[in-house]
Motif scaffolding. Structure first.
Motif, PDB file in Angstrom:
ATOM      1  N   ASP A 321     -17.198 -12.644 -13.877  1.00  0.00           N
ATOM      2  CA  ASP A 321     -16.401 -12.287 -14.904  1.00  0.00           C
ATOM      3  C   ASP A 321     -15.417 -12.136 -15.068  1.00  0.00           C
ATOM      4  N   ARG A 322     -14.825 -13.391 -14.285  1.00  0.00           N
ATOM      5  CA  ARG A 322     -13.514 -13.831 -14.486  1.00  0.00           C
ATOM      6  C   ARG A 322     -12.186 -12.891 -14.258  1.00  0.00           C
ATOM      7  N   SER A 359     -13.155  -5.592 -15.780  1.00  0.00           N
ATOM      8  CA  SER A 359     -13.450  -5.361 -17.172  1.00  0.00           C
ATOM      9  C   SER A 359     -13.282  -5.655 -18.415  1.00  0.00           C
ATOM     10  N   TYR A 360     -12.228  -3.955 -18.269  1.00  0.00           N
ATOM     11  CA  TYR A 360     -11.789  -3.694 -19.797  1.00  0.00           C
ATOM     12  C   TYR A 360     -10.737  -4.216 -20.520  1.00  0.00           C
ATOM     13  N   GLU A 361      -9.824  -5.699 -19.840  1.00  0.00           N
ATOM     14  CA  GLU A 361      -8.743  -6.216 -19.897  1.00  0.00           C
ATOM     15  C   GLU A 361      -9.168  -7.945 -19.997  1.00  0.00           C
ATOM     16  N   LEU A 362      -8.699  -8.143 -21.583  1.00  0.00           N
ATOM     17  CA  LEU A 362      -8.176  -8.948 -21.511  1.00  0.00           C
ATOM     18  C   LEU A 362      -9.247 -10.097 -20.244  1.00  0.00           C
ATOM     19  N   GLU A 363      -9.067 -11.490 -20.654  1.00  0.00           N
ATOM     20  CA  GLU A 363      -9.741 -12.440 -18.993  1.00  0.00           C
ATOM     21  C   GLU A 363      -8.180 -12.258 -18.628  1.00  0.00           C
ATOM     22  N   GLU A 364      -7.202 -12.257 -19.167  1.00  0.00           N
ATOM     23  CA  GLU A 364      -6.054 -13.338 -18.469  1.00  0.00           C
ATOM     24  C   GLU A 364      -5.190 -11.958 -17.669  1.00  0.00           C
ATOM     25  N   ASN A 365      -5.930 -11.196 -17.790  1.00  0.00           N
ATOM     26  CA  ASN A 365      -4.846  -9.912 -17.294  1.00  0.00           C
ATOM     27  C   ASN A 365      -5.987  -9.067 -16.296  1.00  0.00           C
ATOM     28  N   ARG A 366      -7.280  -9.480 -15.904  1.00  0.00           N
ATOM     29  CA  ARG A 366      -8.267  -9.212 -14.678  1.00  0.00           C
ATOM     30  C   ARG A 366      -8.339  -9.199 -13.605  1.00  0.00           C
ATOM     31  N   SER A 386      -6.517  -4.087 -12.468  1.00  0.00           N
ATOM     32  CA  SER A 386      -5.738  -3.532 -13.772  1.00  0.00           C
ATOM     33  C   SER A 386      -6.764  -2.757 -14.206  1.00  0.00           C
TER      34      SER A 386
END
Length: 446
Positions: A321-322, A359-366, A386
């Motif tokens: 899920d990155r 998983s609700y966050e943007l990939e760079e913020n997860r 996050s």
């Protein structure tokens, strides 16, 4: 006149106290059934006097009284058969216990049964002590709100354990009873008839039968214990394997998308774009690999294989899920007092909750951060992620069974389970959520 005094001051109180004890083992009061209780006492006392007048021996008399007690409980109080039997066992058992204590008390003062029968004064003193013992037992049962139904376990494993304890206790008491002749030596009480040779043989056979039952129950209990341990260990592993397979399928699907993109660049002759894309993937893969290797080194040191397996499977999901995942475990045997099955519930549900929120966050913020260590006077597990901020007015509600923030209405169980298990082991759980960061902290006194 003696008959009236004995009937009013001894027989009736004895019957009512035995009934009170019978009701008390189910946390019930005879005052709820005053008229029926008086009728019970009257019938019980009359029948007891009749048996005494007919010179019925002690053993048959007790057996008849036991059966009478069951019949009266069924017909007067509409009790079920198994309830009436258990109530009667409690009543007759308390009768035996009180009589035995009374005999021990008098014997300790070198006063024996013939002495008691020969003295009206001692007879009334003995009756008063006997009734006082019954009253004390009834009072203790009512004061402690004892309820036999609470002692009956709901699962098969615990039922066999209770049976094992009961059978072992009965056998021990029989052995003890057979070896206490010195307590009533010289006391020609009815209890001494139990020490006759025919009863000795009967007791020996009963003890042998109980021993056989004890061995059988022990084998069944051990077998059930082994099966339970295997099941509790197997379920987390199967769940972890399923999580790993899900993560692998997700990574495979992700890789297929990357291959398709690279193929598209090459097909269109966009070699530089393709090169940049591949370099970006390599940097990302290298970064993930380094993080994974560092984390796995930490996880490999955990002595509980189920916990290690669980965290590795959650790591695989995070990779798929990155989600950036950092795990720091300073103590390899944290929460060793918690059963593995329950520990998996705590960690698994908290981690799943963190993955879902991140998983609700943007990939760079997860990201998810897990810390497992010790602080002065406590052991703690800290998980931060996050994701959407939980409003302060709803923080207390997230641990309620059925509460969920999912739009499809599913869930609402995980955090309630975590709180329940944590509190069962004497721990506490705290939650904070602000500025897009939510954290849970489970702690136990060291």
């Amino acid at each position: 006149m003696d008959f009236v005094i004995r009937f009013v001051l001894i027989d009736m109180p004895e019957a009512l106290l035995l009934l009170a004890i019978a009701f008390a083992v189910y946390n019930l009061s005879i005052f709820t059934y005053k008229r029926k209780a008086l009728l019970f006492g009257l019938l019980f006392s009359i029948f007891g006097e009749f048996l005494s007048f007919a010179h019925v021996p002690y053993q048959p008399k007790i057996t008849i009284i036991f059966i009478l007690n069951i019949v009266l409980l069924i017909y007067l109080f509409k009790e079920k058969m198994h309830t009436a039997v258990s109530m009667s066992i409690a009543a007759i058992g308390s009768l035996f216990l009180s009589e035995f204590c009374l005999l021990l008390l008098f014997n300790s003062m070198n006063i024996y049964w013939p002495d008691i029968l020969a003295s009206p004064y001692l007879k009334y003193i003995g009756s008063a002590v006997y009734l006082s013992l019954l009253l004390l037992l009834a009072f203790i049962l009512r004061a402690t709100r004892f309820d036999l139904r609470k002692l009956v376990p709901r699962n098969r494993h615990h039922r066999y354990l209770i049976l094992l304890i009961i059978v072992g206790s009965v056998e021990f008491l029989l052995i003890l009873f057979m070896n206490t002749t010195f307590f009533i030596k010289g006391n020609n009480s009815p209890l001494q008839e139990f020490y006759a040779p025919q009863y000795q043989l009967l007791f020996q056979l009963i003890i042998l039968a109980l021993f056989i039952v004890l061995v059988f129950l022990f084998r069944v209990y051990v077998s059930l214990t082994i099966n339970r341990v295997e099941t509790e260990t197997e379920i987390p592993y199967l769940q972890n394997i399923n999580d790993m397979l899900t993560a692998i399928r997700s990574i495979k699907h992700d890789s297929l998308n990357h291959y398709t993109a690279i193929h598209g660049f090459l097909k269109e002759g966009m070699h530089e774009k393709g090169k940049e894309y591949v370099q970006h993937l390599l940097r990302e893969t290298l970064s993930i690999e380094q993080a994974v290797e560092t984390t796995i080194q930490v996880l490999d040191g955990i002595e509980n294989p189920a916990v290690s397996s669980l965290l590795q499977s959650k790591m695989a999901i995070c990779i798929a899920d990155r989600i950036s995942c950092r795990i720091n475990i300073s103590e390899k045997q944290q929460f060793s007092f918690i059963r593995t099955y329950d520990l998996i519930k705590i960690i698994g549900n908290l981690f799943d909750n963190a993955i879902r929120a991140a998983s609700y966050e943007l990939e760079e913020n997860r990201y998810i951060k897990l810390e497992w260590g010790t602080a002065p006077g406590e052991q703690y597990l800290y998980i931060e992620n996050s994701g959407p901020t939980i409003p302060k007015e709803k923080l207390h509600a997230i641990f309620q069974l059925g509460y969920t923030t999912k739009t499809d209405g599913e869930g609402g169980v995980g955090l309630a389970v975590v709180k329940s298990v944590t509190e069962r082991y004497g721990g506490r759980i705290d939650v904070q959520s602000e500025n897009g960061v939510t954290s849970f902290r489970v702690s136990f006194d060291a």
